[in-house]
Write an enzyme that holds these catalytic residues in place. Structure first.
Site, short mmCIF file in Angstrom:
data_model
loop_
_atom_site.label_atom_id
_atom_site.label_comp_id
_atom_site.label_asym_id
_atom_site.label_seq_id
_atom_site.Cartn_x
_atom_site.Cartn_y
_atom_site.Cartn_z
N ARG A 112 0.82 -1.22 0.00
CA ARG A 112 0.00 0.00 0.00
C ARG A 112 0.85 1.27 0.00
NH1 ARG A 112 -4.63 -2.11 4.13
NH2 ARG A 112 -6.04 -2.89 2.53
N LYS A 114 -19.16 -14.26 3.35
CA LYS A 114 -20.50 -13.85 3.77
C LYS A 114 -21.44 -13.42 2.66
CE LYS A 114 -19.93 -12.46 8.51
NZ LYS A 114 -19.94 -11.30 9.40
N GLY A 168 -9.28 -8.35 -0.35
CA GLY A 168 -7.97 -8.67 0.23
C GLY A 168 -7.54 -10.11 0.00
N GLY A 186 -13.70 -3.51 0.38
CA GLY A 186 -15.06 -2.99 0.46
C GLY A 186 -15.32 -1.89 -0.57
P1 ADP Z 1 -12.10 -11.23 0.06
O1 ADP Z 1 -11.14 -10.78 1.13
O2 ADP Z 1 -11.39 -11.57 -1.22
O3 ADP Z 1 -13.25 -10.29 -0.13
P2 ADP Z 1 -13.55 -12.90 1.91
O4 ADP Z 1 -12.90 -12.18 3.02
O5 ADP Z 1 -15.00 -12.72 1.68
O6 ADP Z 1 -12.76 -12.61 0.53
O7 ADP Z 1 -13.34 -14.47 2.09
C1 ADP Z 1 -12.07 -15.05 2.25
C2 ADP Z 1 -12.10 -16.18 3.24
O8 ADP Z 1 -13.12 -17.11 2.91
C3 ADP Z 1 -10.82 -16.97 3.27
O9 ADP Z 1 -10.18 -16.76 4.51
C4 ADP Z 1 -11.25 -18.41 3.08
O10 ADP Z 1 -10.59 -19.31 3.95
C5 ADP Z 1 -12.73 -18.35 3.43
N1 ADP Z 1 -13.50 -19.43 2.79
C6 ADP Z 1 -13.68 -19.63 1.48
N2 ADP Z 1 -14.39 -20.75 1.27
C7 ADP Z 1 -14.70 -21.26 2.46
C8 ADP Z 1 -15.43 -22.41 2.91
N3 ADP Z 1 -16.00 -23.24 2.03
N4 ADP Z 1 -15.54 -22.62 4.25
C9 ADP Z 1 -14.98 -21.77 5.13
N5 ADP Z 1 -14.27 -20.66 4.77
C10 ADP Z 1 -14.13 -20.41 3.46
MG MG Z 2 -11.26 -10.89 3.30
#
Ligand code: ADP
Ligand code: MG
Length: 394
Positions: free
Chosen positions: A37, A199, A352, A375
């Site tokens: 960053r 989520k 992230g 976000g």
């Molecule tokens: P980003 O940071 O790219 O927006 P998120 O924070 O929404 O993504 O999600 C990332 C997390 O989701 C990771 O830590 C990963 O381990 C978890 N994850 C993905 N698939 C599963 C699953 N089937 N069960 C539990 N955790 C999961």
């Molecule tokens: Mg994340």
């Protein structure tokens, strides 16, 4: 009027307040563990220095909750920056007040100062008027290069801006806005979105907005579990948001009505828990009671790859599984590689963990744009106007 960029602003001899996103992870010993960053904003900072500006940098770091806490000091950041720029960087001992005022007043043309963590003041996140005014007293020119916080209306991203007559985007902010705009309006088709991660509640706004714009939405990760459960698939010990089942059902019905193809996992990799050493591939018809779905299976990964091979525009957010654990990383790695092979189209990754996955897959160089905002990128692509960007228009 559209926001200007820093290149269009007169900077010579003026106090140029640059809101940067220096919210970097620190090592236990108090060093910077990932300086991405900081490096991303160097072109903006260097430009200001070269134009003879008196540069005042400001950022938040972590969640000190409105109080000065030494473990959230920007001192390690200031040290890293001084080395990267090969010049003195003076750290004020507070975000606003007599100490900050003196540091800013002492700046010479081409000099660089950084205010202490903005969130040491409760006024930052509260978008407080007095704090906004105090920050504005350090600025003849306001520049925002912190895309990662552009979706937040805080004192340093919105409140102070109305008190500064000359304002614009830093180069990073400008690049993010330009690249992410390619996913809005007239996009090259087919437009494919791949949404995974944890989520449904965080991403349902984005999913619904995609229904009117995307040709296909591929769902993976824990997110897909909730959709599979909504379709009646027993999910065993998988992570499922049971309160979101009605929303998931409504989404699937709307997608069908609007002719958007939804690709749900047809096979899964299951295991006893997220740290398990091995997983088992099963068809996505029933997860055993003592197992959890932790990755998409190989057939699903191939199906997504085939959808991607015809795509004109791709947006990806959220890993397909627990990619931090080797036994459950294959689906995410396969999607990253398939995305890197999209020819002649626009490919964008935001979030992230998804960005970390792209780097781990070693394909970052073959993606059109890797967003620095989690976000903020989701809200931008949802079509929302980001307050930090809106504040720069005049
Ligand atoms: P980003 O940071 O790219 O927006 P998120 O924070 O929404 O993504 O999600 C990332 C997390 O989701 C990771 O830590 C990963 O381990 C978890 N994850 C993905 N698939 C599963 C699953 N089937 N069960 C539990 N955790 C999961
Ligand atoms: Mg994340």
């Amino acid at each position: 009027m559209a926001a200007k960029t820093i290149a269009e602003l007169d900077l010579q001899g003026r106090r140029v307040f640059i809101r940067v996103d220096f919210n970097v992870p620190l090592t236990p010993a108090g060093g910077v563990s990932d300086a991405t960053r900081i490096r991303e904003s160097l072109p903006t900072i260097t430009h200001a220095i070269e134009r003879g500006a008196r540069v005042v940098l400001a950022s938040h770091l972590g969640r000190p909750k409105g109080r000065a806490k030494p473990e959230f000091s920007l001192l390690p950041v200031a040290a890293y920056l001084a080395e990267a720029l090969d010049r003195d960087v003076v750290l004020a001992d507070e975000p606003a007040g007599d100490g900050a005022k003196k540091v800013v007043n002492d700046l010479r043309d081409g000099g660089v100062a950084i205010l202490e963590n903005l969130r040491f003041s409760p006024g930052e996140e509260a978008n407080d008027e007095n704090f906004s005014r105090a920050l504005a007293t350090y600025a003849d020119v306001y520049v925002n290069d912190a895309f990662g916080t552009a979706h937040r209306a805080h004192a340093s991203t919105v409140g102070m801006v109305k008190y500064v007559s000359s304002k614009g985007m830093g180069f990073l902010m400008d690049r993010e806005a330009k690249m992410l705009s390619k996913l809005l309006g007239d996009v090259q088709r087919p437009f494919v979105a791949i949404i995974g991660g944890i989520k449904v509640s965080d991403k349902i706004g984005l999913l619904e907005s995609l229904l009117s714009r995307a040709d296909a939405v591929c769902l993976g990760g824990a997110m897909a579990n909730t959709f599979l459960c909504a379709k009646g698939v027993p999910m065993g010990r998988s992570m499922v948001e049971t309160t979101k089942l009605p929303i998931a059902r409504a989404f699937l019905a709307k997608a069908e009505a609007s002719g958007v193809r939804v690709v749900l996992p047809r096979d899964l990799v299951v295991g006893t828990d997220a740290k398990a050493l091995t997983g088992t591939v099963i068809s996505a018809t029933s997860v055993p009671d003592d197992q959890a779905a932790l990755d998409i299976g190989p057939d699903t990964a191939s199906e997504i790859a085939s959808v991607l091979s015809r795509a004109g525009t791709v947006f990806w957010n959220g890993p397909m599984g627990v990619f931090e654990t080797p036994a459950f990383a294959a689906g995410t790695m396969a999607v990253a590689k398939a995305m890197a092979q999209v020819m002649g189209g626009t490919t964008v990754v935001g979030g992230g963990d998804s960005v970390a996955a792209v780097h781990r897959a070693g394909v970052a160089g073959n993606i059109t744009h890797i967003s620095t905002g989690g976000g903020a990128s989701l809200e931008f692509i949802e079509g929302k106007k980001l307050p930090g960007l809106a504040a720069l228009e005049s």
